[in-house]
Motif scaffolding. Sequence first.
Motif, PDB file in Angstrom:
ATOM      1  N   ALA A 213      -2.504   6.611  -4.391  1.00 25.64           N
ATOM      2  CA  ALA A 213      -1.880   6.104  -3.065  1.00 25.64           C
ATOM      3  C   ALA A 213      -1.279   7.196  -2.211  1.00 25.64           C
ATOM      4  N   GLU A 214      -1.359   7.079  -1.202  1.00 24.15           N
ATOM      5  CA  GLU A 214      -0.807   8.145  -0.191  1.00 24.15           C
ATOM      6  C   GLU A 214      -0.181   7.508   0.850  1.00 24.15           C
ATOM      7  N   CYS A 215       0.852   8.094   1.309  1.00 23.04           N
ATOM      8  CA  CYS A 215       1.741   7.648   2.284  1.00 23.04           C
ATOM      9  C   CYS A 215       1.982   6.116   2.531  1.00 23.04           C
ATOM     10  N   GLY A 216       1.380   5.584   3.599  1.00 21.44           N
ATOM     11  CA  GLY A 216       1.580   4.158   3.557  1.00 21.44           C
ATOM     12  C   GLY A 216       1.127   3.536   2.355  1.00 21.44           C
ATOM     13  N   GLY A 217       0.026   3.994   1.469  1.00 21.45           N
ATOM     14  CA  GLY A 217      -0.151   3.191   0.357  1.00 21.45           C
ATOM     15  C   GLY A 217       0.907   3.437  -0.790  1.00 21.45           C
ATOM     16  N   PHE A 218       1.737   4.569  -0.864  1.00 16.82           N
ATOM     17  CA  PHE A 218       2.907   4.877  -1.533  1.00 16.82           C
ATOM     18  C   PHE A 218       3.674   3.758  -1.272  1.00 16.82           C
ATOM     19  N   MET A 219       4.175   3.828   0.029  1.00 17.77           N
ATOM     20  CA  MET A 219       5.229   2.819   0.513  1.00 17.77           C
ATOM     21  C   MET A 219       4.944   1.381  -0.035  1.00 17.77           C
ATOM     22  N   TYR A 220       3.735   0.828   0.323  1.00 20.24           N
ATOM     23  CA  TYR A 220       3.304  -0.414  -0.371  1.00 20.24           C
ATOM     24  C   TYR A 220       3.550  -0.589  -1.766  1.00 20.24           C
ATOM     25  N   LEU A 221       3.326   0.320  -2.686  1.00 23.00           N
ATOM     26  CA  LEU A 221       3.291   0.131  -3.853  1.00 23.00           C
ATOM     27  C   LEU A 221       4.994   0.196  -4.357  1.00 23.00           C
ATOM     28  N   CYS A 222       5.787   0.616  -3.341  1.00 24.31           N
ATOM     29  CA  CYS A 222       7.100   0.774  -3.924  1.00 24.31           C
ATOM     30  C   CYS A 222       7.680  -0.767  -4.236  1.00 24.31           C
ATOM     31  N   SER A 223       9.044  -0.863  -4.918  1.00 23.49           N
ATOM     32  CA  SER A 223       9.738  -2.120  -5.230  1.00 23.49           C
ATOM     33  C   SER A 223       9.908  -2.984  -3.796  1.00 23.49           C
ATOM     34  N   ASP A 224      10.604  -2.251  -2.987  1.00 20.77           N
ATOM     35  CA  ASP A 224      11.132  -2.793  -1.586  1.00 20.77           C
ATOM     36  C   ASP A 224      10.992  -1.971  -0.677  1.00 20.77           C
ATOM     37  N   ILE A 225      10.569  -2.622   0.573  1.00 23.21           N
ATOM     38  CA  ILE A 225      10.258  -1.851   2.036  1.00 23.21           C
ATOM     39  C   ILE A 225      11.375  -2.302   2.867  1.00 23.21           C
ATOM     40  N   TYR A 226      12.027  -1.776   3.499  1.00 23.01           N
ATOM     41  CA  TYR A 226      12.991  -1.937   4.753  1.00 23.01           C
ATOM     42  C   TYR A 226      12.035  -1.740   6.080  1.00 23.01           C
ATOM     43  N   GLY A 227      11.926  -2.476   6.801  1.00 21.94           N
ATOM     44  CA  GLY A 227      11.209  -2.320   7.989  1.00 21.94           C
ATOM     45  C   GLY A 227      12.083  -1.599   9.079  1.00 21.94           C
ATOM     46  N   MET A 228      11.455  -1.435  10.185  1.00 21.53           N
ATOM     47  CA  MET A 228      12.299  -0.845  11.486  1.00 21.53           C
ATOM     48  C   MET A 228      13.372  -1.859  11.751  1.00 21.53           C
ATOM     49  N   ASP A 229      13.063  -3.055  11.435  1.00 22.64           N
ATOM     50  CA  ASP A 229      14.064  -4.165  11.966  1.00 22.64           C
ATOM     51  C   ASP A 229      15.048  -4.233  10.892  1.00 22.64           C
ATOM     52  N   GLY A 230      15.312  -3.426   9.793  1.00 24.95           N
ATOM     53  CA  GLY A 230      16.340  -3.583   8.889  1.00 24.95           C
ATOM     54  C   GLY A 230      15.962  -4.679   7.776  1.00 24.95           C
ATOM     55  N   ILE A 231      14.920  -5.526   8.009  1.00 23.20           N
ATOM     56  CA  ILE A 231      14.785  -6.420   6.941  1.00 23.20           C
ATOM     57  C   ILE A 231      13.894  -5.919   5.764  1.00 23.20           C
ATOM     58  N   SER A 232      14.216  -6.464   4.752  1.00 22.46           N
ATOM     59  CA  SER A 232      13.847  -5.820   3.420  1.00 22.46           C
ATOM     60  C   SER A 232      12.511  -7.022   2.858  1.00 22.46           C
ATOM     61  N   TYR A 233      11.414  -6.067   2.637  1.00 23.86           N
ATOM     62  CA  TYR A 233      10.374  -7.113   2.093  1.00 23.86           C
ATOM     63  C   TYR A 233       9.805  -6.665   0.817  1.00 23.86           C
ATOM     64  N   PRO A 234       9.342  -7.292  -0.217  1.00 24.97           N
ATOM     65  CA  PRO A 234       9.009  -6.948  -1.287  1.00 24.97           C
ATOM     66  C   PRO A 234       7.633  -6.043  -1.374  1.00 24.97           C
ATOM     67  N   GLY A 235       7.590  -5.190  -2.045  1.00 23.87           N
ATOM     68  CA  GLY A 235       6.251  -4.406  -1.990  1.00 23.87           C
ATOM     69  C   GLY A 235       5.683  -4.664  -3.354  1.00 23.87           C
ATOM     70  N   VAL A 236       4.576  -4.051  -3.973  1.00 24.83           N
ATOM     71  CA  VAL A 236       3.849  -4.165  -5.167  1.00 24.83           C
ATOM     72  C   VAL A 236       4.616  -4.061  -6.130  1.00 24.83           C
ATOM     73  N   GLY A 237       5.577  -3.090  -6.256  1.00 23.05           N
ATOM     74  CA  GLY A 237       6.495  -2.867  -7.214  1.00 23.05           C
ATOM     75  C   GLY A 237       6.114  -1.826  -8.665  1.00 23.05           C
ATOM     76  N   LEU A 238       4.861  -1.308  -8.274  1.00 20.27           N
ATOM     77  CA  LEU A 238       4.594  -0.229  -9.298  1.00 20.27           C
ATOM     78  C   LEU A 238       5.250   0.899  -9.120  1.00 20.27           C
ATOM     79  N   VAL A 239       5.811   1.318  -8.314  1.00 22.53           N
ATOM     80  CA  VAL A 239       6.824   2.482  -7.959  1.00 22.53           C
ATOM     81  C   VAL A 239       8.104   1.906  -7.867  1.00 22.53           C
ATOM     82  N   PRO A 240       9.359   2.158  -8.808  1.00 22.48           N
ATOM     83  CA  PRO A 240      10.386   1.765  -8.731  1.00 22.48           C
ATOM     84  C   PRO A 240      11.374   2.525  -7.775  1.00 22.48           C
TER      85      PRO A 240
END
Length: 459
Positions: A329-356
Amino acid sequence: MYIPRFVVAGTHSGVGKTTVSLGLMAALRRRGLSVQPFKVGPDYIDPGLHRVAAGCYSHNLDSWLCPEPELKTTFARYCAGAQVAVVEGVMGLYDGMRYQGELASTAQISKITGTPVVLVVSARGVGRSLAAMVKGYLEFDPKVNMIGVVVNQAGSRSHAELLRHSIEEELGVPVLGVLARHGQLEIPGRHLGLMPASEMPGLPGRLEQLAGIVDEEIDIDRLLSLAGKAPPLDCELPGCDPVVRDVTIAVAMDEAFNFYYQDSLHYLKELGAGLVYFSPLNDTALPQPVNGIILGGGFPEVFLPRLSANRAMRTELKSMARRGVPIYAECGGFMYLCSDIYGMDGISYPGVGLVPGTVKMQNSLSALGYVTGKLQKNCLLGRAGDLIKGHEFHWSTVSGLSPGHAAYSLQGGRGQDGRRDGYTLGNLFASYVHIHWRGNPGAARNFLLACAKYKAGGR
């Protein structure tokens, strides 16, 4: 091999290279010509726009990501069968890798491929002085074959005639066209550049309008005559021996993930891989059987509610990882595999969770530029100490990752040399760095051999 061709270069970013390039591609295609588009530099969005305008895939030409011999054969390979090639430049004509002279510049690509240059200049707020600017670009490197000028954003007919007269009479350089200000035809943008073609349903109609304007305001017959004087392409087209057979790679491809160098994917095919595509936004399962997974870059931050709501796909990817399927995975794919993603609105969304790790979008660029990465440990792409070339461009940061699981130690780009990037563990390799597989043949082979090993029953 011979093909008429030209580079659309600019004096600087924002001068209208993409508008002129797209208009010319669409106008030439409307005349019934087979047009092969190219883009200088590590760009993903412009090639997608080119594909709609020209009706075929566009390919990147980057002399830093790929060595010169591979670049020349790539150019010749995709020119074969076309009637005209159009190359869109990057930034200003002479802008390349910082402090490295012409390296990775549009000017260097023009010289490597023997492709003459059409310079796009802006008429905003300038009269006869524009001729002085063109003179500087003309004389800065006499080895660059500049065959003409297109003036963009002229304010009136009299303004256009003044500029045409100044350039042609005082410099002897053909003015191939003067475009008026057509603000309604500008391509909309967002934080990483222009809007991708996949998110502009009205793009074909917009390009049809643009083709009509370009056909009227640019002397295309004269341009084709000048482009037809380009020298024959001097290179051979070597074959490529496969390293795997009957190995299937699932590639994420939808509105959220579509940043791929098309030739990079072609190279994986040349090495023996079969590619199938899936959508992390819309699909609930991967195609089967799958022996490896690639998650490229894109705009996951724009689609976080939908990506997080698709729990079935997130569960599927975790399941495939547990089975030992190699995942890159690279860049956006790397982000998606993480546990949590805070968007530009500051809201947290769950990612896949393979990257802690936790991703947070910023209000400005976090990193931009070419980088060399030294692998920190034996991993999916190679052995500790191997060097990989790539490019990074992102507005987010990741926290919470252990330095012991870093994928690379990086040099170049923004930030301090030696900084760690990414995450690798077992069959997973993820980082912000975009790579071109053809420019990193060892990494490509290691990844595919890992996929073949998984298929054969090894983890």
